[in-house]
Design a protein around this motif. Structure first.
Motif, PDB file in Angstrom:
ATOM      1  N   VAL A   1      14.465  69.448  37.746  1.00 26.28           N
ATOM      2  CA  VAL A   1      14.051  69.027  39.086  1.00 26.28           C
ATOM      3  C   VAL A   1      14.410  70.119  40.084  1.00 26.28           C
ATOM      4  CG1 VAL A   1      14.293  67.296  40.902  1.00 26.28           C
ATOM      5  CG2 VAL A   1      14.346  66.597  38.503  1.00 26.28           C
ATOM      6  N   ASP A   2      13.400  70.541  40.836  1.00 28.05           N
ATOM      7  CA  ASP A   2      13.563  71.548  41.878  1.00 28.05           C
ATOM      8  C   ASP A   2      13.563  70.830  43.225  1.00 28.05           C
ATOM      9  OD1 ASP A   2      13.539  73.779  43.523  1.00 28.05           O
ATOM     10  OD2 ASP A   2      11.443  74.301  43.095  1.00 28.05           O
ATOM     11  N   PHE A   3      14.748  70.709  43.839  1.00 35.58           N
ATOM     12  CA  PHE A   3      14.871  70.136  45.174  1.00 35.58           C
ATOM     13  C   PHE A   3      14.641  71.289  46.158  1.00 35.58           C
ATOM     14  CE2 PHE A   3      17.473  67.404  42.491  1.00 35.58           C
ATOM     15  CZ  PHE A   3      17.062  66.138  42.885  1.00 35.58           C
ATOM     16  N   TYR A   4      13.604  71.180  46.988  1.00 38.22           N
ATOM     17  CA  TYR A   4      13.220  72.293  47.863  1.00 38.22           C
ATOM     18  C   TYR A   4      12.769  71.780  49.230  1.00 38.22           C
ATOM     19  CZ  TYR A   4       8.284  71.137  47.618  1.00 38.22           C
ATOM     20  OH  TYR A   4       7.085  70.495  47.753  1.00 38.22           O
ATOM     21  N   ALA A   5      12.532  72.717  50.141  1.00 34.51           N
ATOM     22  CA  ALA A   5      11.931  72.427  51.444  1.00 34.51           C
ATOM     23  C   ALA A   5      10.941  73.542  51.759  1.00 34.51           C
ATOM     24  CB  ALA A   5      12.999  72.343  52.521  1.00 34.51           C
ATOM     25  N   ASP A   6       9.907  73.204  52.502  1.00 31.28           N
ATOM     26  CA  ASP A   6       8.872  74.194  52.837  1.00 31.28           C
ATOM     27  C   ASP A   6       9.416  75.356  53.676  1.00 31.28           C
ATOM     28  OD1 ASP A   6       6.852  72.859  51.462  1.00 31.28           O
ATOM     29  OD2 ASP A   6       6.312  71.644  53.207  1.00 31.28           O
ATOM     30  N   TRP A   7      10.430  75.123  54.490  1.00 36.39           N
ATOM     31  CA  TRP A   7      10.980  76.143  55.366  1.00 36.39           C
ATOM     32  C   TRP A   7      11.999  77.048  54.662  1.00 36.39           C
ATOM     33  CZ3 TRP A   7      16.109  75.382  55.175  1.00 36.39           C
ATOM     34  CH2 TRP A   7      16.574  74.091  54.944  1.00 36.39           C
TER      35      TRP A   7
ATOM     36  N   ASN B   1      10.235  67.595  47.560  1.00 41.30           N
ATOM     37  CA  ASN B   1      10.470  68.096  48.895  1.00 41.30           C
ATOM     38  C   ASN B   1      11.511  67.200  49.562  1.00 41.30           C
ATOM     39  OD1 ASN B   1      10.319  68.634  51.697  1.00 41.30           O
ATOM     40  ND2 ASN B   1       8.245  69.437  51.440  1.00 41.30           N
ATOM     41  N   VAL B   2      12.682  67.757  49.862  1.00 39.34           N
ATOM     42  CA  VAL B   2      13.775  66.942  50.398  1.00 39.34           C
ATOM     43  C   VAL B   2      13.505  66.457  51.820  1.00 39.34           C
ATOM     44  CG1 VAL B   2      15.522  67.942  48.878  1.00 39.34           C
ATOM     45  CG2 VAL B   2      15.115  68.967  51.120  1.00 39.34           C
ATOM     46  N   ASP B   3      12.684  67.163  52.580  1.00 45.15           N
ATOM     47  CA  ASP B   3      12.348  66.706  53.926  1.00 45.15           C
ATOM     48  C   ASP B   3      11.488  65.448  53.890  1.00 45.15           C
ATOM     49  OD1 ASP B   3      13.766  68.728  55.182  1.00 45.15           O
ATOM     50  OD2 ASP B   3      12.036  70.073  55.265  1.00 45.15           O
TER      51      ASP B   3
ATOM     52  N   TYR C   1      21.190  62.061  45.224  1.00 46.06           N
ATOM     53  CA  TYR C   1      21.720  63.100  44.344  1.00 46.06           C
ATOM     54  C   TYR C   1      22.596  64.116  45.092  1.00 46.06           C
ATOM     55  CZ  TYR C   1      18.923  60.956  40.803  1.00 46.06           C
ATOM     56  OH  TYR C   1      18.408  60.045  39.923  1.00 46.06           O
ATOM     57  N   ASN C   2      23.018  63.780  46.315  1.00 42.95           N
ATOM     58  CA  ASN C   2      23.933  64.596  47.111  1.00 42.95           C
ATOM     59  C   ASN C   2      23.482  66.049  47.258  1.00 42.95           C
ATOM     60  OD1 ASN C   2      25.773  62.410  47.454  1.00 42.95           O
ATOM     61  ND2 ASN C   2      26.491  62.774  45.361  1.00 42.95           N
ATOM     62  N   ILE C   3      22.226  66.239  47.612  1.00 42.29           N
ATOM     63  CA  ILE C   3      21.688  67.585  47.797  1.00 42.29           C
ATOM     64  C   ILE C   3      22.144  68.089  49.165  1.00 42.29           C
ATOM     65  CG2 ILE C   3      19.618  69.014  47.861  1.00 42.29           C
ATOM     66  CD1 ILE C   3      20.283  67.629  45.125  1.00 42.29           C
ATOM     67  N   ALA C   4      23.026  69.080  49.173  1.00 46.47           N
ATOM     68  CA  ALA C   4      23.599  69.593  50.411  1.00 46.47           C
ATOM     69  C   ALA C   4      23.124  71.007  50.738  1.00 46.47           C
ATOM     70  CB  ALA C   4      25.124  69.581  50.320  1.00 46.47           C
TER      71      ALA C   4
ATOM     72  N   VAL D   1      21.782  63.525  35.331  1.00 49.83           N
ATOM     73  CA  VAL D   1      21.944  64.958  35.599  1.00 49.83           C
ATOM     74  C   VAL D   1      22.952  65.514  34.601  1.00 49.83           C
ATOM     75  CG1 VAL D   1      22.689  66.684  37.271  1.00 49.83           C
ATOM     76  CG2 VAL D   1      21.463  64.660  38.057  1.00 49.83           C
ATOM     77  N   VAL D   2      22.541  66.528  33.844  1.00 51.25           N
ATOM     78  CA  VAL D   2      23.430  67.135  32.853  1.00 51.25           C
ATOM     79  C   VAL D   2      23.850  68.548  33.235  1.00 51.25           C
ATOM     80  CG1 VAL D   2      22.637  65.704  30.934  1.00 51.25           C
ATOM     81  CG2 VAL D   2      21.469  67.864  31.422  1.00 51.25           C
ATOM     82  N   ASP D   3      23.143  69.150  34.193  1.00 52.77           N
ATOM     83  CA  ASP D   3      23.462  70.517  34.606  1.00 52.77           C
ATOM     84  C   ASP D   3      22.720  70.801  35.903  1.00 52.77           C
ATOM     85  OD1 ASP D   3      24.465  73.092  34.549  1.00 52.77           O
ATOM     86  OD2 ASP D   3      23.278  73.760  32.833  1.00 52.77           O
ATOM     87  N   SER D   4      23.226  71.740  36.696  1.00 53.74           N
ATOM     88  CA  SER D   4      22.516  72.127  37.914  1.00 53.74           C
ATOM     89  C   SER D   4      23.036  73.456  38.424  1.00 53.74           C
ATOM     90  CB  SER D   4      22.645  71.053  38.992  1.00 53.74           C
ATOM     91  OG  SER D   4      23.977  70.888  39.369  1.00 53.74           O
ATOM     92  N   PHE D   5      22.266  74.054  39.324  1.00 56.88           N
ATOM     93  CA  PHE D   5      22.714  75.239  40.045  1.00 56.88           C
ATOM     94  C   PHE D   5      22.140  75.197  41.456  1.00 56.88           C
ATOM     95  CE2 PHE D   5      18.836  76.917  37.989  1.00 56.88           C
ATOM     96  CZ  PHE D   5      18.198  77.555  39.049  1.00 56.88           C
TER      97      PHE D   5
END
Length: 135
Positions: free
Chosen positions: A51-57, A84-86, A95-98, A111-115
């Protein structure tokens, strides 16, 4: 001649049956998710999902996205789900995306891994390949 016609017809019927599936597989593909589709695409998937958590900006998100898409396309055991997190703040909060970009690997709905942050091509490829092998 009759034998040749029969032989030519049989493989077509077998081919059609061998690829029949009630639900299309999305492995090796990139799919855009929403709050409504996230659970079906990610937490209920029967294979590893990146999963790619992203924003257009987000500049680094724009650079990382194509690397992820290319890596997943070459590893057809995983699916890339972009969110898109927005537009989907409830999922980002769950998922506490900060920080962006955040990339998480899900297996069996967890969730088993992330960066977090930008990675180069070989590192992205290694991350995707590692999770493709879990299937």
């Amino acid at each position: 001649m009759n034998f040749l016609r029969t032989a030519a017809i049989r493989p077509t019927k077998q081919f059609a049956r061998s690829f029949h599936a009630a639900q299309p597989r999305l492995t090796g593909k990139t799919v855009e998710a929403t709050s409504q589709t996230f659970e079906k695409l990610v937490t209920k998937a029967d294979h590893p999902v990146i999963v790619d958590f992203y924003a257009d900006w987000c500049g680094p998100c724009k650079m990382l996205g194509p690397l992820l898409t290319k890596s997943v396309a070459s590893n057809p055991k995983v699916t890339l789900v972009k969110i898109n997190v927005d537009d989907n703040q409830d999922i980002a909060a769950k998922y506490n995306i900060a920080a962006l970009p955040t990339v998480s690997a899900f297996n069996n709905g967890k969730v088993v891994d992330s960066f977090v942050g930008m990675r180069n091509g070989p590192m992205v490829e290694q991350f995707v390949k590692k999770h493709a092998e879990l299937s």
